[in-house]
Structure formats: C-alpha cells, structure tokens
Design a protein around this motif. Structure first.
Motif, PDB file in Angstrom:
ATOM      1  N   LEU A  21       0.861  -1.385  -0.241  1.00  0.00           N
ATOM      2  CA  LEU A  21       0.072   0.141  -0.179  1.00  0.00           C
ATOM      3  C   LEU A  21       1.018   1.420  -0.156  1.00  0.00           C
ATOM      4  CD1 LEU A  21      -2.568  -1.246   2.784  1.00  0.00           C
ATOM      5  CD2 LEU A  21      -2.717  -1.508   0.206  1.00  0.00           C
ATOM      6  N   VAL A  22       1.000   1.925  -0.953  1.00  0.00           N
ATOM      7  CA  VAL A  22       1.732   2.973  -1.236  1.00  0.00           C
ATOM      8  C   VAL A  22       1.221   4.278  -1.315  1.00  0.00           C
ATOM      9  CG1 VAL A  22       3.665   3.617  -2.762  1.00  0.00           C
ATOM     10  CG2 VAL A  22       2.992   1.159  -2.755  1.00  0.00           C
ATOM     11  N   ALA A 117       9.985   2.056  -9.052  1.00  0.00           N
ATOM     12  CA  ALA A 117       9.749   1.664  -7.693  1.00  0.00           C
ATOM     13  C   ALA A 117       8.415   0.836  -7.662  1.00  0.00           C
ATOM     14  CB  ALA A 117       9.730   2.777  -6.490  1.00  0.00           C
ATOM     15  N   LEU A 118       7.333   1.328  -8.173  1.00  0.00           N
ATOM     16  CA  LEU A 118       6.017   0.425  -8.275  1.00  0.00           C
ATOM     17  C   LEU A 118       6.334  -0.617  -9.100  1.00  0.00           C
ATOM     18  CD1 LEU A 118       3.687   3.443  -8.689  1.00  0.00           C
ATOM     19  CD2 LEU A 118       4.025   2.312  -6.782  1.00  0.00           C
ATOM     20  N   GLU A 119       7.016  -0.671 -10.167  1.00  0.00           N
ATOM     21  CA  GLU A 119       7.195  -1.833 -10.952  1.00  0.00           C
ATOM     22  C   GLU A 119       7.963  -2.890 -10.169  1.00  0.00           C
ATOM     23  OE1 GLU A 119       8.880   0.096 -14.327  1.00  0.00           O
ATOM     24  OE2 GLU A 119       7.062   0.497 -15.421  1.00  0.00           O
ATOM     25  N   THR A 120       9.117  -2.318  -9.163  1.00  0.00           N
ATOM     26  CA  THR A 120       9.880  -3.357  -8.785  1.00  0.00           C
ATOM     27  C   THR A 120       8.898  -4.043  -7.637  1.00  0.00           C
ATOM     28  OG1 THR A 120      11.958  -2.089  -9.135  1.00  0.00           O
ATOM     29  CG2 THR A 120      11.743  -3.314  -7.081  1.00  0.00           C
ATOM     30  N   LEU A 121       8.227  -3.282  -7.029  1.00  0.00           N
ATOM     31  CA  LEU A 121       7.279  -4.001  -5.815  1.00  0.00           C
ATOM     32  C   LEU A 121       6.356  -4.917  -6.544  1.00  0.00           C
ATOM     33  CD1 LEU A 121       6.411  -0.796  -3.630  1.00  0.00           C
ATOM     34  CD2 LEU A 121       8.335  -2.554  -3.182  1.00  0.00           C
ATOM     35  N   ARG A 122       5.697  -4.657  -7.807  1.00  0.00           N
ATOM     36  CA  ARG A 122       5.084  -5.530  -8.383  1.00  0.00           C
ATOM     37  C   ARG A 122       5.636  -6.937  -8.447  1.00  0.00           C
ATOM     38  NH1 ARG A 122       2.565  -2.491 -13.349  1.00  0.00           N
ATOM     39  NH2 ARG A 122       2.061  -4.741 -13.903  1.00  0.00           N
ATOM     40  N   ARG A 126       1.477  -7.878  -4.814  1.00  0.00           N
ATOM     41  CA  ARG A 126       0.397  -6.686  -5.686  1.00  0.00           C
ATOM     42  C   ARG A 126       0.640  -5.462  -4.792  1.00  0.00           C
ATOM     43  NH1 ARG A 126      -5.304  -8.694  -4.347  1.00  0.00           N
ATOM     44  NH2 ARG A 126      -5.794  -7.636  -6.172  1.00  0.00           N
ATOM     45  N   VAL A 127       0.349  -4.336  -5.809  1.00  0.00           N
ATOM     46  CA  VAL A 127       0.745  -3.060  -5.316  1.00  0.00           C
ATOM     47  C   VAL A 127      -0.731  -2.260  -5.620  1.00  0.00           C
ATOM     48  CG1 VAL A 127       2.015  -0.942  -6.079  1.00  0.00           C
ATOM     49  CG2 VAL A 127       2.997  -3.131  -6.110  1.00  0.00           C
ATOM     50  N   ALA A 128      -0.923  -1.434  -4.565  1.00  0.00           N
ATOM     51  CA  ALA A 128      -2.183  -0.300  -4.450  1.00  0.00           C
ATOM     52  C   ALA A 128      -1.636   0.808  -4.073  1.00  0.00           C
ATOM     53  CB  ALA A 128      -3.180  -0.825  -3.989  1.00  0.00           C
ATOM     54  N   ILE A 129      -2.193   2.209  -4.591  1.00  0.00           N
ATOM     55  CA  ILE A 129      -1.932   3.274  -3.962  1.00  0.00           C
ATOM     56  C   ILE A 129      -2.979   3.526  -3.012  1.00  0.00           C
ATOM     57  CG2 ILE A 129      -2.100   5.507  -4.472  1.00  0.00           C
ATOM     58  CD1 ILE A 129      -0.993   5.224  -7.198  1.00  0.00           C
TER      59      ILE A 129
END
Length: 253
Positions: A21-22, A117-122, A126-129
């Motif tokens: 959760l970013v 960074a979002l692409e790395t975390l994926r 899973r990634v959400a804002i």
C-alpha cells in the motif's frame, strides 16, 4: 549446471501473499514543490493579500478536520469574499481559482524512480496506491500524476487513511500488508491495526519530505528505511522481500 534460484517472495515464503500500500504525497510525488507551484499561480491570479486569505482558509480547514481538503478550503474562501463583491466577478474568480487548484501539472512532480519503484514492488507482491485527503481532489491528483497506471489502477482514497485500513485489508487481501510511507505515525498506526487483524505487517519508511524530516534520523520503526523512492527502485525484488521479513529487533539489538 546450477539452476537459477527463485527471487522475490517465493524465495523466502512460498505461500505468503504480499500487498504493498503505497502513499502518494511526498512518497511518490513531491507535494511540497507542487504546493509551491500552486501558490505561485494563485499569487499571479489573486495577488498576495487574497492568496494569503485562501491559505488561511486552507490551514483552518486542515486544523478543524485533521486533513488536507482543498475543495473545502475553496468553499471557505469564497464564502468570505469581501462584502459587495460583484456576483459576476465572484463567479469568474471562482472558476479561475478552481482551475489553478485542480490544474497543477502533477505529472511534473512525480519523484525520479517512483514509477520504477512501483514496478519493482509488483515483482514482490500486489501493489495499490493508498492516499488520504479529499476523495474527489486526491483522486484527480493521482490521475493527473500518471501514477494510477503503474499501480494497475488500484487506487484507494480515504479522508483518514488509518480509519480505512480494515476495509483495504478486506478488498485487497494478503497475508502480509506493507505500507510504503513518508509519515512514521502512519506506519505505527498501520502496524497496530493490521497485526490486530491477525495479518503480518511490514513498513517501508521513505525518508523524504517535511514529515519524514520532522521525525529525526533516529526513528527506526520500519523494517526497511530508504532515503528516497529512487533508492527503493534500485533495490532488487529479492532484497526487498528479505528486508520485509527481517524483524526490527534483530537489527537494532
């Protein structure tokens, strides 16, 4: 021939599902600089005195509600226009000021490395804002910044982030919830809430922006601390996965 070893969460815990959760403001996006640009445009439109009156309304709303609410600040400002202001003038001023407030080119203020960074975390989970503020304004900010796409459209906006975490855990389920954030207090609150739900939790503290600076260099309440979002982007998925599962006590004892 040696076989390649798996990276990311599968290397450390095959069955653990991870959700990141970013945060947005001062984590992915330089909100301090964007606010300065908003102020510059406002002064061009209104002059120093009226701009100061708007920011006074902005701070009053923030103090009373405990959150940033740009549309409500605009309502407060317009309500207190000087007596005798011509209605047509007030209407034109309203439209022009709204354009200033919503027209900031937020894509220009995305931090270097934020999308990476979002692409790395994926590659780890899973990634959400997850961002807080006025739901309509904050959603527009995220859309105009271009940050929704690298998060695959998963964007959660709440007036109070901490009060919404149980709902987030329900709609975006995982075994380990990870908050990526520039505010230490939000990491501390999220840890209490998610662990209270029986979930594993890790914090990634991005030490950039005014709130991070105010925490001082001694705060060590996150499993992973980076000095910028670009530093997080430069880490390997495997290194991030390992850091999330390293107990804080083992690093500070």
């Amino acid at each position: 021939m040696d076989q390649a070893q798996p990276t990311g969460p599968t290397a450390a815990s095959p069955d653990e599902r991870v959700a990141f959760l970013v945060d947005v403001d001062n984590t992915l996006l330089d909100n301090d600089a964007a606010k300065d640009e908003m102020d510059r445009r406002m002064r061009q439109l209104l002059g120093d005195e009226e701009s100061a009156r708007f920011w006074a309304a902005y701070e009053r709303v923030r103090h009373e509600s405990g959150r940033v609410a740009v549309p409500q600040a605009l309502v407060e400002y317009l309500r207190d226009l000087p007596a005798g202001t011509d209605p047509a003038t007030a209407r034109d001023q309203h439209i022009a000021l709204a354009d200033v407030l919503i027209g900031v080119p937020y894509s220009d203020y995305v931090f270097p490395g934020a999308v990476a960074a979002l692409e790395t975390l994926r590659q780890v989970g899973r990634v959400a804002i997850l961002t807080e503020g006025d739901p309509a304004y904050q959603a527009t900010k995220v859309a105009r910044s271009g940050l929704a796409d690298p998060a695959e459209g998963y964007v959660f906006v709440a007036p109070d982030k901490s009060a919404y975490l149980r709902e987030v855990a329900a709609i975006f389920p995982a075994d380990r919830m990870v908050l990526v954030e520039d505010k230490p207090n939000n990491i501390t609150r999220a840890r209490a809430i998610f662990t209270g739900l029986g979930l594993a939790f890790s914090g990634i503290f991005v030490r950039q922006g005014k709130y991070a600076a105010a925490s001082g260099p001694e705060w060590d309440g996150a499993e992973l601390t980076v000095d910028s979002i670009a530093e997080l982007a430069a880490m390997s998925p495997d290194a991030i996965a390992r850091a999330l599962r390293t107990p804080i006590v083992s690093r500070t004892a």
